[in-house]
Design a protein around this motif. Sequence first.
Motif, PDB file in Angstrom:
ATOM      1  N   ALA A  53      -2.798   9.345  -7.688  1.00  0.00           N
ATOM      2  CA  ALA A  53      -4.188   9.736  -7.456  1.00  0.00           C
ATOM      3  C   ALA A  53      -5.006   8.640  -6.765  1.00  0.00           C
ATOM      4  CB  ALA A  53      -4.850  10.114  -8.778  1.00  0.00           C
ATOM      5  N   ASP A  54      -4.400   7.482  -6.563  1.00  0.00           N
ATOM      6  CA  ASP A  54      -5.105   6.345  -5.953  1.00  0.00           C
ATOM      7  C   ASP A  54      -5.237   6.587  -4.444  1.00  0.00           C
ATOM      8  OD1 ASP A  54      -6.057   3.957  -5.008  1.00  0.00           O
ATOM      9  OD2 ASP A  54      -4.639   2.703  -6.112  1.00  0.00           O
ATOM     10  N   THR A  55      -6.437   6.823  -3.976  1.00  0.00           N
ATOM     11  CA  THR A  55      -6.654   7.151  -2.567  1.00  0.00           C
ATOM     12  C   THR A  55      -6.541   5.940  -1.640  1.00  0.00           C
ATOM     13  OG1 THR A  55      -9.057   6.921  -2.891  1.00  0.00           O
ATOM     14  CG2 THR A  55      -8.114   9.133  -3.108  1.00  0.00           C
ATOM     15  N   THR A  56      -6.406   4.739  -2.205  1.00  0.00           N
ATOM     16  CA  THR A  56      -6.207   3.561  -1.359  1.00  0.00           C
ATOM     17  C   THR A  56      -4.740   3.399  -0.968  1.00  0.00           C
ATOM     18  OG1 THR A  56      -5.827   2.016  -3.206  1.00  0.00           O
ATOM     19  CG2 THR A  56      -8.115   2.427  -2.540  1.00  0.00           C
ATOM     20  N   LYS A  57      -3.868   4.184  -1.568  1.00  0.00           N
ATOM     21  CA  LYS A  57      -2.431   4.107  -1.284  1.00  0.00           C
ATOM     22  C   LYS A  57      -2.022   5.106  -0.199  1.00  0.00           C
ATOM     23  CE  LYS A  57      -1.497   1.188  -4.694  1.00  0.00           C
ATOM     24  NZ  LYS A  57      -0.984  -0.183  -4.449  1.00  0.00           N
ATOM     25  N   GLN A  58      -0.902   4.813   0.440  1.00  0.00           N
ATOM     26  CA  GLN A  58      -0.264   5.751   1.363  1.00  0.00           C
ATOM     27  C   GLN A  58       1.000   6.278   0.687  1.00  0.00           C
ATOM     28  OE1 GLN A  58       0.309   3.395   5.015  1.00  0.00           O
ATOM     29  NE2 GLN A  58      -0.972   4.905   6.055  1.00  0.00           N
ATOM     30  N   TYR A  59       1.052   7.568   0.464  1.00  0.00           N
ATOM     31  CA  TYR A  59       2.192   8.160  -0.233  1.00  0.00           C
ATOM     32  C   TYR A  59       3.159   8.784   0.764  1.00  0.00           C
ATOM     33  CZ  TYR A  59      -0.775   7.418  -4.266  1.00  0.00           C
ATOM     34  OH  TYR A  59      -1.562   6.835  -5.222  1.00  0.00           O
ATOM     35  N   ASN A  66       1.337  16.724  -7.995  1.00  0.00           N
ATOM     36  CA  ASN A  66      -0.101  16.948  -7.848  1.00  0.00           C
ATOM     37  C   ASN A  66      -0.869  16.607  -9.115  1.00  0.00           C
ATOM     38  OD1 ASN A  66       0.199  17.872  -5.227  1.00  0.00           O
ATOM     39  ND2 ASN A  66       0.276  20.027  -5.816  1.00  0.00           N
ATOM     40  N   LYS A 125      -1.639  15.649   2.529  1.00  0.00           N
ATOM     41  CA  LYS A 125      -1.480  14.793   1.352  1.00  0.00           C
ATOM     42  C   LYS A 125      -0.550  13.605   1.546  1.00  0.00           C
ATOM     43  CE  LYS A 125      -2.998  17.252  -2.639  1.00  0.00           C
ATOM     44  NZ  LYS A 125      -2.812  17.334  -4.089  1.00  0.00           N
ATOM     45  N   ARG A 152       0.818  -1.219   0.000  1.00  0.00           N
ATOM     46  CA  ARG A 152       0.000   0.000   0.000  1.00  0.00           C
ATOM     47  C   ARG A 152       0.855   1.274   0.000  1.00  0.00           C
ATOM     48  NH1 ARG A 152      -3.877   2.032   4.927  1.00  0.00           N
ATOM     49  NH2 ARG A 152      -4.920   3.721   3.812  1.00  0.00           N
TER      50      ARG A 152
END
Length: 242
Positions: A116-122, A110, A144, A62
Amino acid sequence: MKLITKKLLRRIWIGAGLLFTAWNFISFQAHGVDEEIMTSTAAITVKQTDDFLGFIPQGAKRQVLIFFPGAMVDPTAYAPLARHVAEAGYATYIIKMPWRLATYGYKRINTLAEFADTTKQYVLGGHSQGAKMAAQYVYEYPGKMAGLILMGTSHPRDISLSNSTIPIMKVSATNDGLASPWEVAQNKNKLPAHTEFVVIEGGNHAQFGYYGSQLGDDTPTLSRAEQQNRCEQAIVRFLQHL
Protein backbone atom coordinates in the motif's frame (compact mmCIF):
# COMPACT_ATOMS: atom_id res chain seq x y z
CA MET A 1 -19.16 -60.97 -15.14
CA LYS A 2 -19.62 -57.54 -16.73
CA LEU A 3 -20.41 -56.06 -13.31
CA ILE A 4 -17.18 -57.49 -11.88
CA THR A 5 -15.19 -56.10 -14.81
CA LYS A 6 -16.71 -52.63 -14.37
CA LYS A 7 -15.93 -52.65 -10.65
CA LEU A 8 -12.36 -53.74 -11.34
CA LEU A 9 -11.85 -51.04 -13.96
CA ARG A 10 -13.32 -48.44 -11.62
CA ARG A 11 -10.91 -49.48 -8.87
CA ILE A 12 -7.98 -49.34 -11.28
CA TRP A 13 -8.94 -45.82 -12.40
CA ILE A 14 -9.41 -44.65 -8.82
CA GLY A 15 -6.11 -46.19 -7.79
CA ALA A 16 -4.32 -44.62 -10.75
CA GLY A 17 -5.87 -41.26 -9.94
CA LEU A 18 -4.76 -41.44 -6.31
CA LEU A 19 -1.23 -42.42 -7.34
CA PHE A 20 -1.08 -39.56 -9.84
CA THR A 21 -2.31 -37.09 -7.21
CA ALA A 22 0.24 -38.35 -4.68
CA TRP A 23 3.04 -38.15 -7.25
CA ASN A 24 2.08 -34.57 -8.12
CA PHE A 25 1.93 -33.58 -4.46
CA ILE A 26 5.42 -34.95 -3.85
CA SER A 27 6.82 -33.57 -7.11
CA PHE A 28 5.56 -30.04 -6.50
CA GLN A 29 7.05 -29.85 -3.01
CA ALA A 30 10.17 -27.73 -2.62
CA HIS A 31 13.40 -29.73 -3.01
CA GLY A 32 17.00 -28.67 -2.49
CA VAL A 33 16.33 -25.38 -0.70
CA ASP A 34 19.16 -24.80 1.79
CA GLU A 35 18.14 -23.96 5.34
CA GLU A 36 20.18 -20.76 5.15
CA ILE A 37 17.87 -19.44 2.43
CA MET A 38 15.00 -19.39 4.92
CA THR A 39 17.00 -17.85 7.77
CA SER A 40 17.02 -14.15 8.64
CA THR A 41 20.36 -12.33 8.88
CA ALA A 42 21.47 -8.81 9.62
CA ALA A 43 21.14 -8.04 5.92
CA ILE A 44 17.96 -9.95 4.98
CA THR A 45 14.79 -10.42 7.04
CA VAL A 46 12.76 -13.51 6.14
CA LYS A 47 9.09 -13.05 6.95
CA GLN A 48 6.43 -15.78 6.69
CA THR A 49 2.69 -15.16 7.05
CA ASP A 50 -0.44 -16.92 5.83
CA ASP A 51 -0.34 -14.62 2.79
CA PHE A 52 3.28 -14.51 1.70
CA LEU A 53 6.91 -15.50 2.10
CA GLY A 54 8.95 -12.31 2.13
CA PHE A 55 12.64 -11.49 1.82
CA ILE A 56 13.25 -7.90 2.90
CA PRO A 57 16.76 -6.40 2.72
CA GLN A 58 18.01 -3.68 5.03
CA GLY A 59 17.77 -0.34 3.22
CA ALA A 60 15.56 -1.83 0.52
CA LYS A 61 15.35 0.03 -2.76
CA ARG A 62 12.19 1.62 -4.09
CA GLN A 63 11.35 -1.29 -6.39
CA VAL A 64 9.48 -4.26 -4.85
CA LEU A 65 9.01 -7.63 -6.57
CA ILE A 66 5.75 -9.52 -5.99
CA PHE A 67 5.87 -13.10 -7.27
CA PHE A 68 3.11 -15.62 -8.10
CA PRO A 69 4.15 -19.34 -7.91
CA GLY A 70 3.27 -21.93 -10.54
CA ALA A 71 0.16 -24.07 -10.12
CA MET A 72 0.41 -26.52 -7.19
CA VAL A 73 4.05 -25.58 -6.55
CA ASP A 74 5.19 -25.06 -2.96
CA PRO A 75 5.96 -21.30 -2.63
CA THR A 76 9.25 -22.22 -0.90
CA ALA A 77 10.46 -23.61 -4.25
CA TYR A 78 11.00 -20.00 -5.36
CA ALA A 79 12.74 -18.93 -2.15
CA PRO A 80 16.30 -19.18 -3.55
CA LEU A 81 15.40 -16.88 -6.44
CA ALA A 82 13.62 -14.44 -4.11
CA ARG A 83 16.52 -14.46 -1.65
CA HIS A 84 19.08 -13.65 -4.31
CA VAL A 85 16.96 -10.81 -5.71
CA ALA A 86 16.67 -9.47 -2.14
CA GLU A 87 20.45 -9.66 -1.77
CA ALA A 88 20.63 -7.23 -4.68
CA GLY A 89 18.57 -4.78 -2.61
CA TYR A 90 15.00 -5.49 -3.70
CA ALA A 91 12.29 -6.63 -1.29
CA THR A 92 10.67 -9.75 -2.75
CA TYR A 93 7.39 -11.37 -1.75
CA ILE A 94 6.20 -14.82 -2.87
CA ILE A 95 2.41 -14.87 -2.60
CA LYS A 96 0.78 -17.95 -1.07
CA MET A 97 -2.26 -18.92 -3.12
CA PRO A 98 -5.44 -20.74 -2.01
CA TRP A 99 -4.97 -24.43 -2.85
CA ARG A 100 -1.68 -23.31 -4.46
CA LEU A 101 -3.60 -22.00 -7.48
CA ALA A 102 -3.01 -18.43 -8.62
CA THR A 103 -6.35 -18.45 -10.47
CA TYR A 104 -8.06 -18.23 -7.09
CA GLY A 105 -5.72 -15.84 -5.34
CA TYR A 106 -4.18 -13.38 -7.79
CA LYS A 107 -6.27 -10.46 -6.49
CA ARG A 108 -5.31 -10.93 -2.84
CA ILE A 109 -2.38 -8.53 -3.21
CA ASN A 110 -4.97 -5.73 -3.38
CA THR A 111 -5.73 -6.24 0.31
CA LEU A 112 -2.20 -6.61 1.72
CA ALA A 113 -0.80 -3.67 3.66
CA GLU A 114 2.74 -4.48 2.48
CA PHE A 115 1.82 -3.20 -0.98
CA ALA A 116 0.00 0.00 0.00
CA ASP A 117 3.06 2.28 0.16
CA THR A 118 2.66 4.68 -2.77
CA THR A 119 6.33 5.69 -2.63
CA LYS A 120 7.29 2.21 -3.86
CA GLN A 121 7.34 0.80 -7.38
CA TYR A 122 5.71 -2.62 -7.48
CA VAL A 123 6.71 -5.14 -10.11
CA LEU A 124 4.59 -8.25 -10.57
CA GLY A 125 6.17 -11.53 -11.67
CA GLY A 126 5.21 -15.16 -11.90
CA HIS A 127 6.08 -18.59 -13.20
CA SER A 128 3.85 -20.80 -15.34
CA GLN A 129 0.23 -20.40 -14.16
CA GLY A 130 1.52 -17.71 -11.82
CA ALA A 131 2.80 -15.79 -14.84
CA LYS A 132 -0.53 -16.24 -16.59
CA MET A 133 -2.36 -14.69 -13.63
CA ALA A 134 0.25 -11.95 -13.25
CA ALA A 135 -0.53 -10.95 -16.84
CA GLN A 136 -4.25 -11.18 -16.04
CA TYR A 137 -3.79 -8.88 -13.04
CA VAL A 138 -1.97 -6.26 -15.11
CA TYR A 139 -4.73 -6.52 -17.71
CA GLU A 140 -7.45 -5.95 -15.11
CA TYR A 141 -5.56 -3.28 -13.12
CA PRO A 142 -3.54 -1.41 -15.77
CA GLY A 143 -2.27 1.37 -13.50
CA LYS A 144 -1.15 -0.55 -10.43
CA MET A 145 2.14 -2.18 -11.45
CA ALA A 146 5.36 -0.52 -12.58
CA GLY A 147 6.54 -3.64 -14.43
CA LEU A 148 5.70 -7.23 -15.32
CA ILE A 149 7.97 -10.30 -15.41
CA LEU A 150 6.70 -13.51 -17.06
CA MET A 151 8.69 -16.74 -16.57
CA GLY A 152 8.15 -20.11 -18.22
CA THR A 153 4.80 -19.38 -19.84
CA SER A 154 3.16 -19.04 -23.24
CA HIS A 155 0.77 -16.41 -21.81
CA PRO A 156 -0.72 -13.94 -22.28
CA ARG A 157 -2.73 -16.06 -24.67
CA ASP A 158 -6.41 -15.29 -24.05
CA ILE A 159 -5.92 -11.57 -23.39
CA SER A 160 -3.76 -8.91 -25.01
CA LEU A 161 -1.29 -6.60 -23.29
CA SER A 162 -0.04 -5.20 -26.61
CA ASN A 163 -1.13 -1.67 -25.62
CA SER A 164 0.49 -1.79 -22.18
CA THR A 165 3.02 0.96 -21.54
CA ILE A 166 4.79 -0.57 -18.51
CA PRO A 167 8.15 -2.37 -18.88
CA ILE A 168 7.63 -6.10 -19.50
CA MET A 169 10.14 -8.95 -19.58
CA LYS A 170 9.44 -12.51 -20.67
CA VAL A 171 11.92 -15.22 -19.65
CA SER A 172 11.70 -18.56 -21.45
CA ALA A 173 13.85 -21.68 -21.74
CA THR A 174 14.63 -23.67 -24.86
CA ASN A 175 13.94 -27.06 -23.22
CA ASP A 176 10.69 -26.00 -21.58
CA GLY A 177 8.19 -28.70 -22.53
CA LEU A 178 5.21 -26.84 -21.06
CA ALA A 179 5.91 -23.45 -22.62
CA SER A 180 7.95 -24.26 -25.70
CA PRO A 181 9.79 -21.62 -27.75
CA TRP A 182 7.22 -22.16 -30.50
CA GLU A 183 4.31 -21.47 -28.13
CA VAL A 184 6.04 -18.40 -26.74
CA ALA A 185 6.58 -17.06 -30.26
CA GLN A 186 2.94 -17.70 -31.20
CA ASN A 187 1.71 -15.21 -28.61
CA LYS A 188 4.40 -12.59 -29.05
CA ASN A 189 1.85 -10.23 -30.61
CA LYS A 190 -0.09 -10.21 -27.31
CA LEU A 191 2.76 -8.23 -25.73
CA PRO A 192 3.91 -4.67 -26.53
CA ALA A 193 6.78 -4.05 -28.94
CA HIS A 194 9.04 -2.85 -26.11
CA THR A 195 8.88 -6.24 -24.32
CA GLU A 196 12.28 -7.68 -23.44
CA PHE A 197 12.62 -11.37 -24.33
CA VAL A 198 15.22 -13.41 -22.44
CA VAL A 199 15.91 -16.98 -23.59
CA ILE A 200 17.79 -19.41 -21.34
CA GLU A 201 19.50 -21.96 -23.57
CA GLY A 202 19.16 -25.50 -22.21
CA GLY A 203 16.79 -24.58 -19.38
CA ASN A 204 13.46 -26.31 -18.78
CA HIS A 205 10.17 -25.59 -17.00
CA ALA A 206 10.75 -27.08 -13.54
CA GLN A 207 14.17 -25.50 -13.05
CA PHE A 208 12.60 -22.05 -12.77
CA GLY A 209 11.95 -23.25 -9.22
CA TYR A 210 13.37 -25.78 -6.77
CA TYR A 211 10.90 -28.63 -7.05
CA GLY A 212 10.51 -32.02 -8.79
CA SER A 213 9.88 -32.92 -12.41
CA GLN A 214 6.66 -32.21 -14.32
CA LEU A 215 4.89 -34.36 -16.88
CA GLY A 216 5.52 -33.07 -20.38
CA ASP A 217 8.66 -31.14 -19.48
CA ASP A 218 11.88 -31.69 -21.42
CA THR A 219 15.31 -32.61 -20.06
CA PRO A 220 17.55 -29.62 -19.29
CA THR A 221 21.12 -29.42 -20.53
CA LEU A 222 22.32 -27.04 -17.81
CA SER A 223 22.10 -27.22 -14.05
CA ARG A 224 19.26 -25.82 -11.98
CA ALA A 225 21.72 -23.50 -10.26
CA GLU A 226 22.88 -22.07 -13.57
CA GLN A 227 19.33 -21.58 -14.86
CA GLN A 228 18.41 -19.86 -11.61
CA ASN A 229 21.48 -17.66 -11.84
CA ARG A 230 20.63 -16.49 -15.34
CA CYS A 231 17.05 -15.84 -14.36
CA GLU A 232 18.08 -13.88 -11.26
CA GLN A 233 20.50 -11.76 -13.28
CA ALA A 234 17.75 -10.91 -15.78
CA ILE A 235 15.33 -9.96 -13.00
CA VAL A 236 17.83 -7.76 -11.17
CA ARG A 237 18.81 -6.03 -14.43
CA PHE A 238 15.12 -5.43 -15.18
CA LEU A 239 14.53 -3.90 -11.74
CA GLN A 240 17.65 -1.72 -12.03
CA HIS A 241 16.36 -0.19 -15.29
CA LEU A 242 12.99 0.88 -13.90
